[in-house]
Design a protein around this motif. Structure first.
Motif, short mmCIF file in Angstrom:
data_model
loop_
_atom_site.label_atom_id
_atom_site.label_comp_id
_atom_site.label_asym_id
_atom_site.label_seq_id
_atom_site.Cartn_x
_atom_site.Cartn_y
_atom_site.Cartn_z
N CYS A 95 0.83 -1.22 0.00
CA CYS A 95 0.00 0.00 0.00
C CYS A 95 0.86 1.26 0.00
CB CYS A 95 -0.93 0.01 1.21
SG CYS A 95 -2.25 -1.21 1.10
N SER A 96 1.95 1.22 0.74
CA SER A 96 2.85 2.37 0.82
C SER A 96 3.47 2.67 -0.55
CB SER A 96 3.94 2.09 1.85
OG SER A 96 4.83 3.17 1.94
N VAL A 97 3.93 1.63 -1.22
CA VAL A 97 4.54 1.82 -2.54
C VAL A 97 3.48 2.21 -3.57
CG1 VAL A 97 5.79 0.65 -4.40
CG2 VAL A 97 6.46 0.29 -2.03
N ALA A 98 2.28 1.66 -3.44
CA ALA A 98 1.20 1.99 -4.37
C ALA A 98 0.86 3.48 -4.32
CB ALA A 98 -0.05 1.16 -4.06
N GLY A 99 0.87 4.05 -3.13
CA GLY A 99 0.61 5.48 -3.00
C GLY A 99 1.64 6.31 -3.74
N THR A 100 2.89 5.90 -3.66
CA THR A 100 3.96 6.61 -4.34
C THR A 100 3.83 6.50 -5.85
OG1 THR A 100 5.47 6.27 -2.51
CG2 THR A 100 6.47 6.69 -4.63
N ILE A 129 0.52 14.63 7.85
CA ILE A 129 -0.70 14.39 8.64
C ILE A 129 -0.87 12.91 8.96
CG2 ILE A 129 -3.22 14.58 8.66
CD1 ILE A 129 -2.79 17.21 7.00
N PRO A 130 -0.86 12.01 7.95
CA PRO A 130 -0.97 10.59 8.30
C PRO A 130 0.23 10.08 9.11
CG PRO A 130 -0.65 10.83 5.94
CD PRO A 130 -0.86 12.20 6.50
N THR A 131 1.40 10.69 8.91
CA THR A 131 2.55 10.29 9.71
C THR A 131 2.29 10.59 11.18
OG1 THR A 131 4.02 10.77 7.85
CG2 THR A 131 5.04 10.59 10.01
N ALA A 132 1.73 11.75 11.46
CA ALA A 132 1.42 12.12 12.85
C ALA A 132 0.31 11.24 13.42
CB ALA A 132 1.01 13.58 12.91
N ARG A 147 -0.48 3.94 5.65
CA ARG A 147 0.74 3.74 4.87
C ARG A 147 0.56 4.17 3.43
NH1 ARG A 147 4.62 -0.74 5.74
NH2 ARG A 147 5.95 0.90 4.92
N PHE A 148 -0.64 4.02 2.88
CA PHE A 148 -0.90 4.50 1.53
C PHE A 148 -0.70 6.01 1.47
CE2 PHE A 148 -3.71 6.43 -1.62
CZ PHE A 148 -3.36 5.74 -2.77
N PHE A 149 -1.29 6.74 2.42
CA PHE A 149 -1.19 8.20 2.40
C PHE A 149 0.21 8.70 2.78
CE2 PHE A 149 -5.83 7.80 2.43
CZ PHE A 149 -6.11 8.59 1.33
N GLY A 154 6.65 9.76 -0.88
CA GLY A 154 7.71 9.23 -1.73
C GLY A 154 7.66 9.77 -3.15
N SER A 155 6.53 10.32 -3.53
CA SER A 155 6.40 10.88 -4.88
C SER A 155 7.14 12.20 -5.03
CB SER A 155 4.93 11.06 -5.23
OG SER A 155 4.36 12.11 -4.48
#
Length: 194
Positions: A95-100, A129-132, A147-149, A154-155
């Motif tokens: 999901c994290s990579v997909a967001g990027t 914001i999602p990190t916080a 993790r997506f947001f 990464g973009s």
């Protein structure tokens, strides 16, 4: 070198918009035939616009990678506290990579329209914001969404490379891109240390 060696002084590149004859002075040598892009890189300088953009580019990218990879060293602990298995942790990585990937396709044309600086700021603010909010996750689904947001950060690679390319001539743009990209990627490694 030939007689048309780039100078540190250049006429206004937008002569049609302003016909006041102003002369712009730069701290670095520039090429007026390449939109006043710098012909050299001075790492110890923060002079506007070229070196300030260079340093803002890599530092912003560094921050983005720092927040993108911040959760990675803690995933085992997160998995235990959320009572999720390794498959669900791997799904959160995807999901994290997909967001990027999603945002990198969008950011290219947006850089052409709005420039790198504004987009870099927007993406960093949105990814922070999602990190916080990571500590508020209560389920695997919440982890996927967060993790997506966060992955959108990464973009910023697109903006980082666009910004550096826009500031330097074709003769040094590759070196500038390598430096800002490499130093920015270092954020992912520093996360592991912290």
């Amino acid at each position: 070198m030939s007689e048309d060696k780039p100078l540190a002084v250049s006429k206004n590149p937008d002569d049609d918009a302003q016909k006041d004859g102003r002369i712009y002075e730069y701290a670095l040598r520039v090429d007026p035939n390449q939109d006043d892009r710098a012909c050299e890189i001075n790492l110890c300088s923060f002079a506007r616009p070229h070196m300030r953009a260079f340093h803002c580019s890599w530092w912003s990218f560094f921050i983005a990678f720092f927040i993108w990879f911040a959760i990675a060293p803690m995933l085992n602990d997160v998995g235990e506290s959320l009572q999720i298995d390794r498959t669900q942790i791997w799904t959160s990585n995807i999901c994290s990579v997909a967001g990027t990937i999603f945002m990198r396709f969008i950011n290219g044309p947006l850089c052409d329209k709005f420039g790198a600086r504004i987009l870099m700021g927007i993406i960093l603010m949105c990814a922070s914001i999602p990190t916080a909010l990571t500590g508020l996750v209560q389920s695997a689904t919440g982890l996927y969404i967060i993790r997506f947001f966060i992955g959108l950060g990464g973009s910023t690679f697109v903006m980082c490379q666009f910004w550096a390319t826009r500031m330097f001539t074709k003769e040094v743009a590759g070196t500038a891109n390598a430096l800002v990209g490499g130093w920015g990627n270092l954020g992912g490694g520093v996360t592991q240390i912290v």
